[in-house]
Design an enzyme around this catalytic site. Structure first.
Site, PDB file in Angstrom:
ATOM      1  N   ASN A 111      31.434  14.053   8.830  1.00  0.00           N
ATOM      2  CA  ASN A 111      31.420  15.406   8.276  1.00  0.00           C
ATOM      3  C   ASN A 111      31.361  16.404   9.425  1.00  0.00           C
ATOM      4  O   ASN A 111      30.842  16.097  10.503  1.00  0.00           O
ATOM      5  CB  ASN A 111      30.193  15.586   7.384  1.00  0.00           C
ATOM      6  CG  ASN A 111      30.142  16.962   6.716  1.00  0.00           C
ATOM      7  OD1 ASN A 111      31.167  17.481   6.282  1.00  0.00           O
ATOM      8  ND2 ASN A 111      28.957  17.551   6.633  1.00  0.00           N
ATOM      9  N   HIS A 113      29.784  20.156  10.177  1.00  0.00           N
ATOM     10  CA  HIS A 113      28.807  21.094   9.605  1.00  0.00           C
ATOM     11  C   HIS A 113      28.680  22.305  10.535  1.00  0.00           C
ATOM     12  O   HIS A 113      28.547  22.142  11.750  1.00  0.00           O
ATOM     13  CB  HIS A 113      27.442  20.412   9.444  1.00  0.00           C
ATOM     14  CG  HIS A 113      26.429  21.315   8.829  1.00  0.00           C
ATOM     15  ND1 HIS A 113      26.425  21.606   7.475  1.00  0.00           N
ATOM     16  CD2 HIS A 113      25.408  22.021   9.361  1.00  0.00           C
ATOM     17  CE1 HIS A 113      25.434  22.450   7.224  1.00  0.00           C
ATOM     18  NE2 HIS A 113      24.807  22.720   8.348  1.00  0.00           N
ATOM     19  N   ASP A 149      23.412  16.441   5.307  1.00  0.00           N
ATOM     20  CA  ASP A 149      23.579  16.992   6.663  1.00  0.00           C
ATOM     21  C   ASP A 149      22.571  16.379   7.642  1.00  0.00           C
ATOM     22  O   ASP A 149      22.217  17.008   8.650  1.00  0.00           O
ATOM     23  CB  ASP A 149      23.446  18.522   6.670  1.00  0.00           C
ATOM     24  CG  ASP A 149      24.492  19.194   5.797  1.00  0.00           C
ATOM     25  OD1 ASP A 149      25.616  18.663   5.714  1.00  0.00           O
ATOM     26  OD2 ASP A 149      24.194  20.234   5.192  1.00  0.00           O
TER      27      ASP A 149
HETATM   28  C1  GRF Z   1      33.607  24.864   7.701  1.00  0.00           C
HETATM   29  O1  GRF Z   1      32.817  25.838   8.315  1.00  0.00           O
HETATM   30  C2  GRF Z   1      32.903  23.537   7.684  1.00  0.00           C
HETATM   31  O2  GRF Z   1      32.117  23.314   8.800  1.00  0.00           O
HETATM   32  C3  GRF Z   1      32.021  23.667   6.480  1.00  0.00           C
HETATM   33  O3  GRF Z   1      32.790  24.355   5.531  1.00  0.00           O
HETATM   34  C4  GRF Z   1      33.766  25.141   6.203  1.00  0.00           C
HETATM   35  C5  GRF Z   1      35.088  24.691   5.696  1.00  0.00           C
HETATM   36  O4  GRF Z   1      36.151  25.423   6.233  1.00  0.00           O
HETATM   37  N1  GRF Z   1      31.543  22.381   6.046  1.00  0.00           N
HETATM   38  P1  GRF Z   1      37.637  24.892   6.102  1.00  0.00           P
HETATM   39  O5  GRF Z   1      37.854  24.600   4.613  1.00  0.00           O
HETATM   40  O6  GRF Z   1      37.768  23.660   6.935  1.00  0.00           O
HETATM   41  O7  GRF Z   1      38.494  26.018   6.564  1.00  0.00           O
END
Ligand code: GRF
Length: 222
Positions: A111, A113, A149
């Site tokens: 993931n 984050h 997370d």
């Molecule tokens: C990103 O900031 C990611 O870290 C978080 O949600 C957001 C998703 O953005 N989990 P995208 O859809 O990849 O543009």
């Protein structure tokens, strides 16, 4: 000699800019992975269009129509496993996954984050970072475990918090770094350099004692 690229299934819920970074990196010559399918829990996720433009199969597993206990996780797992991926990459995927689901993919699910974990788990990280008055913020790639997370962190990228920042300006600065570290970690995993052991994250055969860190002004992690 590069072998067959590892198949990666990406799970999204929205915009899909991290998905795009993974699609682009996976499409590069001799990339060790390729995004083979994109699954969204929301039919209106803009990222689905990015996948279609790249000729990547998409699927919607809609949490709103799968309300029975365990039904969403079961349908999602079936959809993923049809592609027999080497790695599942969560990229802005906004559903909490059950312990059984997560353990099925243990060691092969990552993931991204938007914070320097373990700080600011959960939602709204940029606003919370500003409220906390931190001078540095960033993003983390981690293996997914049942703890939200909370899985072992592989790599982080740090950005400064600047005077006058609001959650949007800070998010944009962090996002740029997300697009660097996520493809990097996925490529390491696909190349067999990165794995999750019983004792933590291994990179190139060594256990990481702390997450790797990529600074905005450098290319190489330290
Ligand atoms: C990103 O900031 C990611 O870290 C978080 O949600 C957001 C998703 O953005 N989990 P995208 O859809 O990849 O543009």
């Amino acid at each position: 000699m590069p072998g067959t690229p590892m198949s990666v299934v990406v799970l999204i819920s929205g915009r899909g800019s991290n998905l795009q970074a993974l699609i682009d990196a996976g499409a590069a010559r001799e990339a060790p992975f390729a995004v083979r399918a994109v699954i969204s829990n929301r039919p209106d996720a803009a990222g689905l269009e990015r996948a279609r433009r790249a000729g990547i199969p998409t699927e919607v597993v809609n949490h709103r129509t799968l309300r029975a206990p365990g039904a969403f996780d079961a349908a999602l797992r079936a959809a993923i496993d049809r592609h027999d991926p080497g790695l599942v990459a969560l990229a802005g995927f906004m559903r909490i996954l059950g312990a059984d689901f997560v353990s099925h993919y243990r060691g092969r699910i990552l993931n991204i984050h938007p914070s320097l974990l373990p700080r600011f788990r959960g939602l709204d990280t940029h606003r919370r970072a500003l409220q906390a008055g931190v001078s540095e913020h960033g993003a983390s790639v981690h293996f997914v475990t049942a703890e939200l997370d909370g899985g072992p962190v592989v790599i982080q990228a740090r950005v400064p918090v600047l005077p006058g920042d609001d959650p949007d300006t800070l998010a944009a600065r962090v996002l740029e770094q997300e697009h660097r570290i996520y493809p990097l970690a996925v490529a390491w995993f696909a190349a067999g350099r990165l794995r999750l052991g019983e004792d933590g994250v291994h990179l190139d055969g060594r256990v990481l004692t702390r997450p790797l860190s990529l600074r905005p002004d450098t290319r190489a992690p330290v």
